[in-house]
Write a protein that holds these residues in place. Structure first.
Motif, mmCIF file in Angstrom:
data_model
loop_
_atom_site.group_PDB
_atom_site.id
_atom_site.type_symbol
_atom_site.label_atom_id
_atom_site.label_comp_id
_atom_site.label_asym_id
_atom_site.label_seq_id
_atom_site.Cartn_x
_atom_site.Cartn_y
_atom_site.Cartn_z
ATOM 1 N N GLY A 117 -9.436 38.546 -8.981
ATOM 2 C CA GLY A 117 -10.627 38.857 -9.751
ATOM 3 C C GLY A 117 -10.398 39.888 -10.843
ATOM 4 N N HIS A 118 -11.218 39.784 -11.869
ATOM 5 C CA HIS A 118 -11.182 40.725 -12.987
ATOM 6 C C HIS A 118 -12.631 41.051 -13.320
ATOM 7 C CE1 HIS A 118 -6.883 40.002 -13.608
ATOM 8 N NE2 HIS A 118 -7.162 38.768 -13.307
ATOM 9 N N PRO A 119 -13.215 42.037 -12.620
ATOM 10 C CA PRO A 119 -14.648 42.307 -12.758
ATOM 11 C C PRO A 119 -15.106 42.568 -14.183
ATOM 12 C CG PRO A 119 -13.744 43.494 -10.879
ATOM 13 C CD PRO A 119 -12.581 42.905 -11.619
ATOM 14 N N VAL A 120 -14.320 43.338 -14.968
ATOM 15 C CA VAL A 120 -14.745 43.647 -16.332
ATOM 16 C C VAL A 120 -14.730 42.385 -17.191
ATOM 17 C CG1 VAL A 120 -14.161 44.911 -18.428
ATOM 18 C CG2 VAL A 120 -14.043 46.064 -16.214
ATOM 19 N N ILE A 121 -13.668 41.578 -17.070
ATOM 20 C CA ILE A 121 -13.604 40.327 -17.828
ATOM 21 C C ILE A 121 -14.765 39.415 -17.431
ATOM 22 C CG2 ILE A 121 -12.258 38.231 -18.256
ATOM 23 C CD1 ILE A 121 -9.742 39.895 -17.944
ATOM 24 N N ASP A 122 -15.057 39.353 -16.145
ATOM 25 C CA ASP A 122 -16.182 38.529 -15.681
ATOM 26 C C ASP A 122 -17.500 39.013 -16.284
ATOM 27 O OD1 ASP A 122 -14.356 37.147 -14.134
ATOM 28 O OD2 ASP A 122 -14.844 38.208 -12.276
ATOM 29 N N ALA A 123 -17.667 40.348 -16.340
ATOM 30 C CA ALA A 123 -18.906 40.908 -16.894
ATOM 31 C C ALA A 123 -19.001 40.635 -18.395
ATOM 32 C CB ALA A 123 -18.959 42.415 -16.623
ATOM 33 N N ILE A 124 -17.872 40.751 -19.102
ATOM 34 C CA ILE A 124 -17.873 40.457 -20.541
ATOM 35 C C ILE A 124 -18.167 38.977 -20.766
ATOM 36 C CG2 ILE A 124 -16.458 40.383 -22.640
ATOM 37 C CD1 ILE A 124 -15.002 42.860 -21.567
ATOM 38 N N GLU A 125 -17.635 38.125 -19.913
ATOM 39 C CA GLU A 125 -17.908 36.684 -20.029
ATOM 40 C C GLU A 125 -19.411 36.419 -19.943
ATOM 41 O OE1 GLU A 125 -16.797 32.443 -17.820
ATOM 42 O OE2 GLU A 125 -16.102 34.338 -16.970
ATOM 43 N N ARG A 126 -20.097 37.114 -19.036
ATOM 44 C CA ARG A 126 -21.550 36.924 -18.909
ATOM 45 C C ARG A 126 -22.272 37.424 -20.163
ATOM 46 N NH1 ARG A 126 -20.154 38.395 -13.537
ATOM 47 N NH2 ARG A 126 -20.638 40.599 -13.876
ATOM 48 N N LEU A 127 -21.797 38.543 -20.722
ATOM 49 C CA LEU A 127 -22.391 39.051 -21.968
ATOM 50 C C LEU A 127 -22.226 38.038 -23.106
ATOM 51 C CD1 LEU A 127 -21.212 42.792 -22.119
ATOM 52 C CD2 LEU A 127 -23.543 41.967 -21.750
ATOM 53 N N VAL A 128 -21.019 37.455 -23.199
ATOM 54 C CA VAL A 128 -20.744 36.491 -24.262
ATOM 55 C C VAL A 128 -21.586 35.233 -24.079
ATOM 56 C CG1 VAL A 128 -18.980 35.025 -25.321
ATOM 57 C CG2 VAL A 128 -18.414 37.368 -24.646
ATOM 58 N N ALA A 129 -21.731 34.790 -22.834
ATOM 59 C CA ALA A 129 -22.542 33.597 -22.558
ATOM 60 C C ALA A 129 -23.982 33.813 -23.012
ATOM 61 C CB ALA A 129 -22.486 33.259 -21.069
ATOM 62 N N ALA A 130 -24.521 35.000 -22.710
ATOM 63 C CA ALA A 130 -25.895 35.302 -23.135
ATOM 64 C C ALA A 130 -25.981 35.373 -24.655
ATOM 65 C CB ALA A 130 -26.346 36.623 -22.516
ATOM 66 N N ALA A 131 -24.953 35.958 -25.277
ATOM 67 C CA ALA A 131 -24.938 36.056 -26.735
ATOM 68 C C ALA A 131 -24.827 34.668 -27.371
ATOM 69 C CB ALA A 131 -23.774 36.939 -27.190
ATOM 70 N N ARG A 132 -24.056 33.790 -26.760
ATOM 71 C CA ARG A 132 -23.933 32.429 -27.300
ATOM 72 C C ARG A 132 -25.264 31.695 -27.191
ATOM 73 N NH1 ARG A 132 -19.690 27.722 -25.443
ATOM 74 N NH2 ARG A 132 -21.132 27.627 -23.694
ATOM 75 N N ASP A 133 -25.976 31.933 -26.098
ATOM 76 C CA ASP A 133 -27.303 31.313 -25.937
ATOM 77 C C ASP A 133 -28.273 31.804 -27.008
ATOM 78 O OD1 ASP A 133 -26.408 29.911 -23.733
ATOM 79 O OD2 ASP A 133 -27.265 31.310 -22.266
ATOM 80 N N ARG A 134 -28.059 33.037 -27.485
ATOM 81 C CA ARG A 134 -28.926 33.591 -28.538
ATOM 82 C C ARG A 134 -28.453 33.177 -29.931
ATOM 83 N NH1 ARG A 134 -28.268 38.445 -25.369
ATOM 84 N NH2 ARG A 134 -26.808 39.233 -26.938
ATOM 85 N N GLY A 135 -27.355 32.445 -29.995
ATOM 86 C CA GLY A 135 -26.850 31.983 -31.281
ATOM 87 C C GLY A 135 -25.922 32.960 -31.978
ATOM 88 N N GLU A 136 -25.415 33.975 -31.256
ATOM 89 C CA GLU A 136 -24.551 34.973 -31.867
ATOM 90 C C GLU A 136 -23.077 34.545 -31.890
ATOM 91 O OE1 GLU A 136 -25.051 38.939 -30.244
ATOM 92 O OE2 GLU A 136 -27.127 38.492 -29.703
ATOM 93 N N VAL A 137 -22.699 33.636 -31.000
ATOM 94 C CA VAL A 137 -21.292 33.255 -30.836
ATOM 95 C C VAL A 137 -21.138 31.759 -31.086
ATOM 96 C CG1 VAL A 137 -19.352 33.141 -29.194
ATOM 97 C CG2 VAL A 137 -20.903 35.107 -29.181
ATOM 98 N N ARG A 138 -20.015 31.389 -31.672
ATOM 99 C CA ARG A 138 -19.735 29.975 -31.942
ATOM 100 C C ARG A 138 -19.817 29.143 -30.663
ATOM 101 N NH1 ARG A 138 -13.956 30.500 -34.620
ATOM 102 N NH2 ARG A 138 -13.811 28.455 -33.605
ATOM 103 N N GLN A 139 -20.408 27.964 -30.790
ATOM 104 C CA GLN A 139 -20.586 27.079 -29.643
ATOM 105 C C GLN A 139 -19.282 26.421 -29.184
ATOM 106 O OE1 GLN A 139 -23.494 26.566 -27.840
ATOM 107 N NE2 GLN A 139 -24.244 28.304 -29.050
#
Length: 203
Positions: free
Chosen positions: A134-156
């Motif tokens: 496990g990599h807790p920080v990477i996992d947490a950043i992944e969740r942040l990016v997923a939410a940002a992608r849902d908001r249209g901030e990150v390339r699909q």
């Protein structure tokens, strides 16, 4: 009979408390030793002497000196993950969230006594990337990016995991560069600007 059971429970609780206190003292003494000497130069004999316990006591709690670093890294990661979880709940824009992560790591690196610990943990990640659970920080950043992608901030076309891994790779390189005070380094804001330039959705 009931009194005997209560006494046994009380004695067991006292032993467990003493064991936990000894472990924490060894942990802090080992961190001090690693801060001064690095993992390779750290001496278990000096660590146990400062705590006043036998050499075998250290190995009972920490099979190797690297296990001290693993514990240090785990505690630090849990603190960062807790903060990132709050960031996720409040819907903070990805740019601001990532800038905060870089600033947090930079603040650690800026403290001379913590610089060696930080670099030792970076090396630990490199050595154990393939086998660590496990990599807790990477996992947490992944969740942040997923939410940002849902908001249209990150390339699909980019997966949140790939973006998280790319960000951590950039961050590790940035931190290693900071270890050389004689070399001019980009600012945290420049790092984020360069990184997000490749992953942000085009408006």
């Amino acid at each position: 009979m009931e009194r005997d059971v209560q006494e046994e429970v009380s004695a067991r609780s006292a032993r467990e408390r003493q064991r936990a206190e000894t472990r924490e003292r060894l942990f802090q003494a080992a961190l001090d030793e690693i801060r001064q000497e690095g993992v390779g130069g750290a001496q278990v004999d000096r660590i146990v002497a400062s705590v006043g316990v036998a050499r075998g006591t250290f190995y009972f709690h920490f099979p190797t000196k690297e296990d001290v670093l693993i514990e240090y890294d785990r505690r630090r990661e849990l603190e960062i993950v807790e903060v990132l979880q709050a960031v996720l709940q409040h819907g903070v824009p990805l740019r601001l969230a990532l800038t905060g992560i870089v600033s947090a790591f930079t603040a650690i690196e800026a403290v001379p006594s913590e610089r060696r610990l930080l670099l030792e943990t970076v090396a630990l990640h490199v050595r154990h990337m393939a086998i660590r659970d496990g990599h807790p920080v990477i996992d947490a950043i992944e969740r942040l990016v997923a939410a940002a992608r849902d908001r249209g901030e990150v390339r699909q076309d980019l997966t949140p995991r790939d973006v998280a891994l790319l960000f951590m790779g950039n961050l590790v390189g940035f931190l290693i560069g900071l270890a050389d005070p004689g070399r001019q380094q980009p600012s945290p804001e420049q790092l984020i600007e360069a990184f997000l330039g490749g992953v942000e959705a085009r408006r």
